[in-house]
Design a protein around this motif. Structure first.
Motif, PDB file in Angstrom:
ATOM      1  N   ASP A 125     -37.257  34.255 126.843  1.00  0.00           N
ATOM      2  CA  ASP A 125     -37.544  33.130 125.953  1.00  0.00           C
ATOM      3  C   ASP A 125     -38.997  33.093 125.492  1.00  0.00           C
ATOM      4  N   SER A 126     -39.899  33.776 126.200  1.00  0.00           N
ATOM      5  CA  SER A 126     -41.304  33.751 125.785  1.00  0.00           C
ATOM      6  C   SER A 126     -41.488  34.369 124.401  1.00  0.00           C
ATOM      7  N   ILE A 127     -40.532  35.199 123.988  1.00  0.00           N
ATOM      8  CA  ILE A 127     -40.654  35.805 122.659  1.00  0.00           C
ATOM      9  C   ILE A 127     -40.584  34.749 121.557  1.00  0.00           C
ATOM     10  N   PHE A 128     -39.920  33.621 121.836  1.00  0.00           N
ATOM     11  CA  PHE A 128     -39.793  32.569 120.828  1.00  0.00           C
ATOM     12  C   PHE A 128     -41.140  31.906 120.527  1.00  0.00           C
ATOM     13  N   ASP A 129     -42.091  32.030 121.450  1.00  0.00           N
ATOM     14  CA  ASP A 129     -43.426  31.488 121.187  1.00  0.00           C
ATOM     15  C   ASP A 129     -44.104  32.209 120.028  1.00  0.00           C
ATOM     16  N   TYR A 130     -43.604  33.411 119.691  1.00  0.00           N
ATOM     17  CA  TYR A 130     -44.216  34.223 118.632  1.00  0.00           C
ATOM     18  C   TYR A 130     -43.351  34.278 117.370  1.00  0.00           C
ATOM     19  N   MET A 131     -42.322  33.458 117.331  1.00  0.00           N
ATOM     20  CA  MET A 131     -41.442  33.419 116.163  1.00  0.00           C
ATOM     21  C   MET A 131     -41.714  32.116 115.420  1.00  0.00           C
ATOM     22  N   PRO A 132     -42.298  32.181 114.251  1.00  0.00           N
ATOM     23  CA  PRO A 132     -42.777  30.979 113.560  1.00  0.00           C
ATOM     24  C   PRO A 132     -41.710  29.937 113.228  1.00  0.00           C
ATOM     25  N   ASN A 133     -40.482  30.351 112.974  1.00  0.00           N
ATOM     26  CA  ASN A 133     -39.476  29.387 112.518  1.00  0.00           C
ATOM     27  C   ASN A 133     -38.380  29.109 113.541  1.00  0.00           C
ATOM     28  N   VAL A 134     -38.564  29.540 114.770  1.00  0.00           N
ATOM     29  CA  VAL A 134     -37.534  29.343 115.786  1.00  0.00           C
ATOM     30  C   VAL A 134     -38.156  28.616 116.963  1.00  0.00           C
ATOM     31  N   LYS A 135     -37.495  27.549 117.394  1.00  0.00           N
ATOM     32  CA  LYS A 135     -37.993  26.802 118.543  1.00  0.00           C
ATOM     33  C   LYS A 135     -36.878  26.692 119.574  1.00  0.00           C
ATOM     34  N   VAL A 136     -37.272  26.757 120.821  1.00  0.00           N
ATOM     35  CA  VAL A 136     -36.350  26.627 121.934  1.00  0.00           C
ATOM     36  C   VAL A 136     -36.796  25.424 122.744  1.00  0.00           C
ATOM     37  N   ALA A 137     -35.834  24.660 123.258  1.00  0.00           N
ATOM     38  CA  ALA A 137     -36.177  23.497 124.068  1.00  0.00           C
ATOM     39  C   ALA A 137     -37.102  23.929 125.198  1.00  0.00           C
ATOM     40  N   GLY A 138     -38.200  23.209 125.359  1.00  0.00           N
ATOM     41  CA  GLY A 138     -39.143  23.518 126.427  1.00  0.00           C
ATOM     42  C   GLY A 138     -40.253  24.465 126.016  1.00  0.00           C
ATOM     43  N   SER A 139     -40.125  25.104 124.851  1.00  0.00           N
ATOM     44  CA  SER A 139     -41.200  26.002 124.425  1.00  0.00           C
ATOM     45  C   SER A 139     -42.232  25.209 123.641  1.00  0.00           C
ATOM     46  N   SER A 140     -43.404  25.764 123.507  1.00  0.00           N
ATOM     47  CA  SER A 140     -44.470  25.050 122.803  1.00  0.00           C
ATOM     48  C   SER A 140     -44.095  24.876 121.327  1.00  0.00           C
ATOM     49  N   ASN A 141     -44.644  23.857 120.713  1.00  0.00           N
ATOM     50  CA  ASN A 141     -44.360  23.596 119.298  1.00  0.00           C
ATOM     51  C   ASN A 141     -45.181  24.479 118.380  1.00  0.00           C
ATOM     52  N   LYS A 142     -46.190  25.114 118.903  1.00  0.00           N
ATOM     53  CA  LYS A 142     -47.081  25.917 118.079  1.00  0.00           C
ATOM     54  C   LYS A 142     -46.844  27.401 118.359  1.00  0.00           C
ATOM     55  N   SER A 143     -46.516  28.144 117.333  1.00  0.00           N
ATOM     56  CA  SER A 143     -46.348  29.586 117.535  1.00  0.00           C
ATOM     57  C   SER A 143     -47.695  30.262 117.337  1.00  0.00           C
ATOM     58  N   SER A 144     -47.900  31.363 118.039  1.00  0.00           N
ATOM     59  CA  SER A 144     -49.150  32.097 117.908  1.00  0.00           C
ATOM     60  C   SER A 144     -48.828  33.549 117.588  1.00  0.00           C
ATOM     61  N   LYS A 145     -49.852  34.271 117.172  1.00  0.00           N
ATOM     62  CA  LYS A 145     -49.666  35.687 116.871  1.00  0.00           C
ATOM     63  C   LYS A 145     -49.712  36.487 118.168  1.00  0.00           C
ATOM     64  N   LEU A 146     -48.728  37.315 118.362  1.00  0.00           N
ATOM     65  CA  LEU A 146     -48.682  38.191 119.515  1.00  0.00           C
ATOM     66  C   LEU A 146     -49.705  39.304 119.325  1.00  0.00           C
ATOM     67  N   THR A 147     -50.464  39.602 120.368  1.00  0.00           N
ATOM     68  CA  THR A 147     -51.429  40.696 120.302  1.00  0.00           C
ATOM     69  C   THR A 147     -50.905  41.879 121.123  1.00  0.00           C
ATOM     70  N   LYS A 148     -51.480  43.037 120.884  1.00  0.00           N
ATOM     71  CA  LYS A 148     -51.125  44.232 121.648  1.00  0.00           C
ATOM     72  C   LYS A 148     -51.368  43.995 123.138  1.00  0.00           C
ATOM     73  N   ASP A 149     -52.493  43.379 123.482  1.00  0.00           N
ATOM     74  CA  ASP A 149     -52.809  43.116 124.894  1.00  0.00           C
ATOM     75  C   ASP A 149     -51.771  42.204 125.543  1.00  0.00           C
ATOM     76  N   GLU A 150     -51.382  41.136 124.860  1.00  0.00           N
ATOM     77  CA  GLU A 150     -50.363  40.227 125.402  1.00  0.00           C
ATOM     78  C   GLU A 150     -49.031  40.957 125.570  1.00  0.00           C
ATOM     79  N   PHE A 151     -48.690  41.756 124.571  1.00  0.00           N
ATOM     80  CA  PHE A 151     -47.448  42.519 124.614  1.00  0.00           C
ATOM     81  C   PHE A 151     -47.452  43.475 125.812  1.00  0.00           C
ATOM     82  N   CYS A 152     -48.547  44.210 125.983  1.00  0.00           N
ATOM     83  CA  CYS A 152     -48.645  45.186 127.080  1.00  0.00           C
ATOM     84  C   CYS A 152     -48.749  44.509 128.443  1.00  0.00           C
ATOM     85  N   ASN A 153     -49.333  43.320 128.501  1.00  0.00           N
ATOM     86  CA  ASN A 153     -49.346  42.575 129.763  1.00  0.00           C
ATOM     87  C   ASN A 153     -47.944  42.162 130.159  1.00  0.00           C
TER      88      ASN A 153
END
Length: 178
Positions: A125-153
């Protein structure tokens, strides 16, 4: 002594559109080249195996990793214990004696599809934090840009090694070549 031979699998290169791993995300993954590695074990024995060039792009950050089939299978086995949903994903069969181009192209395409599913399952579900038009109950309301470092972490399997960087250099590849 180790020799690398570039094997270009044209069947995959005909698809030039950059399809995202997940619709509406900026994650791109493609396998369109493989290296045939030959290692001379001794006078009578030569070891040969493929290393797949896994091309990744997160937003505008681009990198290439090289992974053997056995490394991807080992990662699948390891992560299937943590993520049972991975066990349901089709993993390409092993065929140590089948080195035909047709088999390699089919396996390459299946590995690409598997790795896309792997990303979706492991990120969850953490992937939804990086999808601008999709929200999941309990996820943050603000989407952010995924970075290479975050992806690799989140997915250490995709960390670019020094050897990966050297292979790209040795082959003289640029991001537009791959």
């Amino acid at each position: 002594m180790e020799h690398m031979h570039l094997v270009v699998n044209l069947a995959n290169e005909t698809t030039t559109t950059q399809t995202s791993v997940i619709p509406n995300t900026s994650i791109f993954l493609k396998i369109n080249k493989a290296l045939l590695i030959s290692k001379k074990q001794n006078l009578f024995l030569n070891e040969e195996y493929y290393k797949y060039a896994v091309e990744l792009k997160v937003n505008n950050e681009y990198w290439v990793i090289f992974r053997r089939y056995s490394e991807i299978r080992d990662e699948h086995d390891r992560m299937s214990k943590k993520f049972p949903a991975l066990k349901k994903e089709t993993f390409p069969p092993r065929s140590p004696f089948n080195k035909t181009d047709t088999f390699q192209i089919e396996r390459q395409q299946k590995l690409e599809q598997y790795l896309k599913s792997y990303i979706q399952i492991v990120m969850g579900d953490s992937i939804f934090d990086y999808m601008p038009n999709v929200k999941v109950a309990g996820s943050s309301n603000k989407s952010s840009k995924l970075t290479k470092d975050e992806f690799c972490n989140a997915l250490p399997f995709f960390v670019e090694s020094t050897e990966d960087k050297l292979n790209v250099q040795k082959l003289g590849w640029k991001s537009s070549d791959i």
